[in-house]
Design an enzyme around this catalytic site. Structure first.
Site: not given
Length: 125
Positions: A88-89
């Protein structure tokens, strides 16, 4: 527990015996996601009951954020802030955006909120 049920998430140690306190499983239930959001529509389209995340808490936690990745369902890369290998960014998961006051359940709520603001596609694995 009431906090988590209000927000449609569940968090538990991945190691049920409790020997490893560094790896946690967070589930974001589709029933707790806004059905009018792209995220909610995609979850319902593929019949996903929940998004399962893995949180890894390093020795520098809570001064540094946990590492978070999506285990299932599979997302098209870049969809809803999910990238290669489910990573996840999100700014809240960077050193610059992290708050040491954030608890693991709050991380789950933050991830759910951000994914709810995203766009993209859930695909078959």
């Amino acid at each position: 527990e009431q906090f988590m049920s209000e927000h449609g998430i569940d968090i538990a140690l991945s190691d049920l015996a409790g020997n490893d306190l560094t790896t946690w499983t967070v589930r974001i239930f589709a029933s707790g996601v806004d059905a009018s959001s792209d995220f909610g529509r995609e979850l319902r389209r593929v019949g996903a009951e929940a998004v399962e995340l893995e949180l890894w808490v390093g020795p520098e936690f809570p001064s540094a954020p946990p590492k978070v990745r999506v285990l299932r369902p599979c997302f098209q890369q870049g969809s809803f802030f999910v990238h290669a290998e489910g990573a996840l960014c999100m700014e809240a998961l960077t050193l610059q955006g992290w708050s040491a006051a954030m608890s693991l359940p709050q991380v789950g709520v933050q991830v759910k909120t951000m994914m709810g603001m995203g766009k993209g596609t859930i695909q078959s694995c």
